[in-house]
Design an enzyme around this catalytic site. Structure first.
Site, short mmCIF file in Angstrom:
data_model
loop_
_atom_site.label_atom_id
_atom_site.label_comp_id
_atom_site.label_asym_id
_atom_site.label_seq_id
_atom_site.Cartn_x
_atom_site.Cartn_y
_atom_site.Cartn_z
N ASP A 54 0.83 -1.21 0.00
CA ASP A 54 0.00 0.00 0.00
C ASP A 54 0.86 1.26 0.00
O ASP A 54 2.06 1.21 0.29
CB ASP A 54 -0.90 -0.04 1.25
CG ASP A 54 -2.22 0.68 1.03
OD1 ASP A 54 -2.32 1.51 0.11
OD2 ASP A 54 -3.16 0.43 1.82
N ASP A 93 -11.06 2.09 -2.71
CA ASP A 93 -11.59 1.76 -1.38
C ASP A 93 -13.12 1.78 -1.40
O ASP A 93 -13.75 1.46 -0.40
CB ASP A 93 -11.06 2.75 -0.33
CG ASP A 93 -9.63 2.43 0.05
OD1 ASP A 93 -9.18 1.30 -0.24
OD2 ASP A 93 -8.96 3.29 0.63
C1 GLA Z 1 -5.74 1.93 2.21
C2 GLA Z 1 -6.19 0.75 1.38
C3 GLA Z 1 -7.23 -0.04 2.13
C4 GLA Z 1 -6.66 -0.49 3.45
C5 GLA Z 1 -6.19 0.71 4.24
C6 GLA Z 1 -5.48 0.28 5.49
O1 GLA Z 1 -6.74 2.88 2.30
O2 GLA Z 1 -6.68 1.18 0.14
O3 GLA Z 1 -7.65 -1.14 1.36
O4 GLA Z 1 -5.62 -1.39 3.23
O5 GLA Z 1 -5.30 1.51 3.48
O6 GLA Z 1 -5.03 1.35 6.22
#
Ligand code: GLA
Length: 727
Positions: free
Chosen positions: A474, A536
């Site tokens: 990420d 997300d």
């Molecule tokens: C980002 C990712 C999510 C999750 C969060 C965790 O927003 O896109 O899928 O993994 O971080 O903090």
């Protein structure tokens, strides 16, 4: 695939349905000549209007400025009379920008050039053309690289620079591709967005002037994608011409089209140059990333399929590009930071019983990370949540017959972390200036090897201690306070070095990249990670739009998509479980919810969904996508949403099988059934399928010309999915 006509001094790159032609004109100017439907090689120099004022370079020295400002340059420079947007800008030690590249030599060969330190297309069955250009006063040499792969309608371009002069200089702009088209009948199709609203499609007529998409955020970004297409006003999904452009690069970029005074269109793509500078000392070299140019006479869909094929066969490196990926469950939307070993085990029990194959532990497992306020940079398990570390959990998961996956955010550091306390200088910033926090974190200076090593050693310790089959990489904030022009470019190369290390040392790990959802959803990342978390926002209605936009240039097999709980955590919307599954099957397919909270009926659907997914995943991964609906109204107005329906079909390469999905976005009272014409099938073959419980057999021709009748369904976001089998 590549020919050179000696007399006309003309190069031609042929792909199955397209030709791309350039000419060496008088005085060594390299001019773009033709790009479109395939045509036999022939002298095309009349198209350049070289004898026509103001297109007269050498015969009429007095008109040189006019020539410079309208000739169709293949790689335009600045400072010598071409006032359109340049592709290449230098700055000498005295601050001069002028550069005048002329043809020196060329080479046609099997294989291709790979830009150093960055992702690139690869593989057999390709032919390349390198054209060496030189600016005599400075001694700077530019090589334009072109590659075509057998059977794919795409031209790959990149650029290498060598300072062969005797003074250092600064590179100010090195775009990867510029195409001067003698044409003004275009609309521009592009993608804009935001966090949780990524890749919204827009289609607007070109107007005179420059229309530009870019990022200076240190990543390709949620806001604009490094992609655009120039399409005819009459081009549809299945018909008409489309010219697509994208970049194999994940950092700052610019993508632009300019309609000029003479109604030519200059289309360009490359690294963003507003904040770029690269000192090129004598005898040193520089590479710009690869750009991919696709021509389609079969509409926007044809363009997308060429991108998909190229990226699946010649960009993604992971073995997973051709093999079945496990159906995963991710605990993020199920628990967020609020979990302990017991909670994770109860999810594992249920997930394993339902047939889920990979268990992914998301954010919150390390340091003291009970919220997003701390601990990035401290990649050791949180002993409070996970006593004894990760091993008891991984033993349990593996014991249940599932694989284990883990979340990292390796490019970041929290101010509240041991790493930051020990090494505050590891964070990107400018001395004497406030360091901006975003999600309470700073970006690590990945241009430094010691910083990368410090993170690598920690990740490696985890990977060597427990069996990790999947990593979610990420990146949850964008760059600020960059210390110097060109830092962002160096940062991206540092990230690529880390990714390279990961995929070389742990080649079997399935890597999914991510950036606050889809902030780095680009072809550059595909080279390392065969799938990328698209957003997300997992709301099925919004996903129709996000996935439509993403699939314009990225293969559906790369689109990370999961089923989550309702009301949806991003929108509050409630949609049927079945439609959430059918929508998530447009991409990688997985679950992101607390399976222990589901009803028995939902649980039994999960087992069926997994079986369905395994029966069609090959079609989605290796087949061709035909989009049959559009969740946007692309009728010349900005991103109006189409709330009627969406539909798509994935068809096997040999056309023996297909899977069709239809989503009725909003229900309308007293409406008749909707006739949907299928696409991509074999006209001559008969296909068996079951629609709403009724078995039928129809020819491909019938299904594509007469269609299928989809009844008016009861309620919003209802959907139908069925497989078609050639009999
Ligand atoms: C980002 C990712 C999510 C999750 C969060 C965790 O927003 O896109 O899928 O993994 O971080 O903090």
């Amino acid at each position: 695939m590549i020919t050179y006509l000696e007399e006309a001094r003309q190069f031609q790159l042929d792909t199955p349905n397209a030709s791309y032609v350039l000419t060496i004109a008088d005085e060594g100017y390299l001019l773009h000549t033709y790009w479109g439907k395939r045509i036999a090689p022939q002298d095309m120099t009349d198209l350049l209007r070289l004898g026509e004022p103001p297109f007269v370079p050498s015969q009429n020295e007095r008109e040189r400025a006019s020539f410079m400002d309208c000739a169709p340059f293949e790689y335009p420079c600045c400072g010598i009379g071409d006032y359109r947007e340049a592709a290449f800008c230098i700055e000498t030690e005295t601050g001069a920008n002028a550069c005048d590249l002329r043809y020196v030599s060329h080479r046609i060969y099997n294989g291709k050039y790979h830009p150093r330190g960055m992702p690139h297309t690869w593989g057999n069955g390709c032919e390349s053309l390198d054209i060496l250009m030189r600016d005599a006063p400075t001694g700077i040499e530019v090589t334009l690289h072109y590659t075509v792969f057998l059977g794919i309608d795409a031209v790959i371009r990149s650029v290498s620079i060598e300072n062969c002069g005797d003074a250092d200089m600064t590179l100010r702009r090195v775009l990867s591709a510029s195409v001067d088209m003698d044409d003004d009948r275009f609309e521009m199709l592009s993608l804009y967005g935001s966090w949780a609203r990524e890749r919204q499609a827009e289609r607007l007529p070109m107007r005179h002037g420059k229309q530009r998409l870019d990022s200076s955020r240190g990543e390709s970004s949620h806001q604009y994608s490094p992609f655009f297409a120039l399409v005819r006003p009459e081009t549809t999904e299945q018909q008409g011409e489309a010219y697509g452009f994208t970049l194999i690069w994940s950092g700052d970029f610019m993508a632009q089209a300019e309609l000029t005074q003479f109604c030519q269109t200059r289309a360009q793509i490359g690294m963003q140059s507003d904040y770029f500078a690269y000192c090129l000392s004598t005898e040193s070299e520089f590479d710009a990333p690869e750009a991919v140019l696709v021509y389609s006479a079969e509409g926007i869909g044809g363009m997308s399929r060429s991108f998909h094929k190229l990226f699946s066969d010649h960009l993604i490196r992971s073995d997973y590009r051709y093999i079945e990926r496990p159906v995963l469950i991710n605990n993020w939307e199920a628990t967020y930071f609020n979990f302990d070993l017991d909670k994770l085990k109860t999810i594992a029990d249920e997930a394993a019983a339902l047939g889920i194959e990979l268990y992914v532990l998301d954010d919150g497992w390390f340091g003291k990370r009970d919220s997003d306020n701390c601990s990035l940079g401290d990649w050791t398990p949180d002993e409070c949540k996970l006593p004894g570390g990760l091993k008891p959990l991984t033993d349990y998961i593996i014991g249940k017959g599932m694989q284990f996956g883990l979340w990292f955010e390796p490019e970041m550091v929290s101010p509240d972390s041991n790493l930051y306390r020990a090494h505050p200088d590891y964070a990107v910033g400018i001395a004497g200036r406030l360091q901006t926090q975003s999600r309470a974190q700073y970006v690590l200076d990945y241009t430094r090897r010691d910083v990368r090593d410090a993170v690598w050693e920690q990740i490696k310790a985890i990977l060597d201690a427990v069996p990790v089959s999947y990593i979610k990489w990420d990146m949850n904030r964008q760059l600020t306070e960059v210390p110097y022009a060109g830092f962002s470019h160096a940062y991206m190369l540092g990230v690529y070095q880390m990714l390279e290390r990961l995929v070389t040392e742990y080649p079997d790990i399935l890597l999914e990249s991510c950036s606050g959802g889809g902030g780095r959803f680009d072809a550059g990342m595909l080279y390392y990670s065969p799938q990328i978390w698209a957003s997300d926002n997992t709301d099925a209605r919004d996903r129709l739009r996000i996935q439509y936009g993403a699939s314009l240039f990225m293969p559906p097999s790369a689109i990370g998509s999961h089923i989550s709980i309702c009301p949806n955590h991003a929108t509050g919307r409630v949609t049927p479980f079945e439609t959430r599954a059918n929508t998530a099957m447009f991409g990688t397919f997985g679950y992101e919810l607390d399976v222990t909270q589901l009803t028995d009926s939902e649980k039994s659907q999960i087992s069926e969904q997994i079986a369905q997914w395994h029966s069609i995943s090959r079609l989605i991964r290796d087949g061709g996508l035909w989009r049959l609906g559009n969740p946007f109204r692309l009728s010349g107005y900005a991103a109006q949403q189409n709330a009627d329906y969406d539909a798509w079909i994935f068809v096997a390469e040999d056309q023996s099988e297909a899977v069709f999905t239809y989503v009725q976005i909003t229900a309308e009272a007293n409406m008749k059934s909707r006739r949907i014409l299928l696409a991509g099938l074999d006209r001559e073959a008969d296909y068996a399928y079951t629609l709403c419980g009724e078995e039928d057999i129809k020819s491909g021709a019938y299904l594509m010309q007469c269609g299928v009748m989809i009844p008016n369904l009861w309620g919003d976001m209802q959907s139908i999915q069925f497989v078609l089998q050639a009999v």
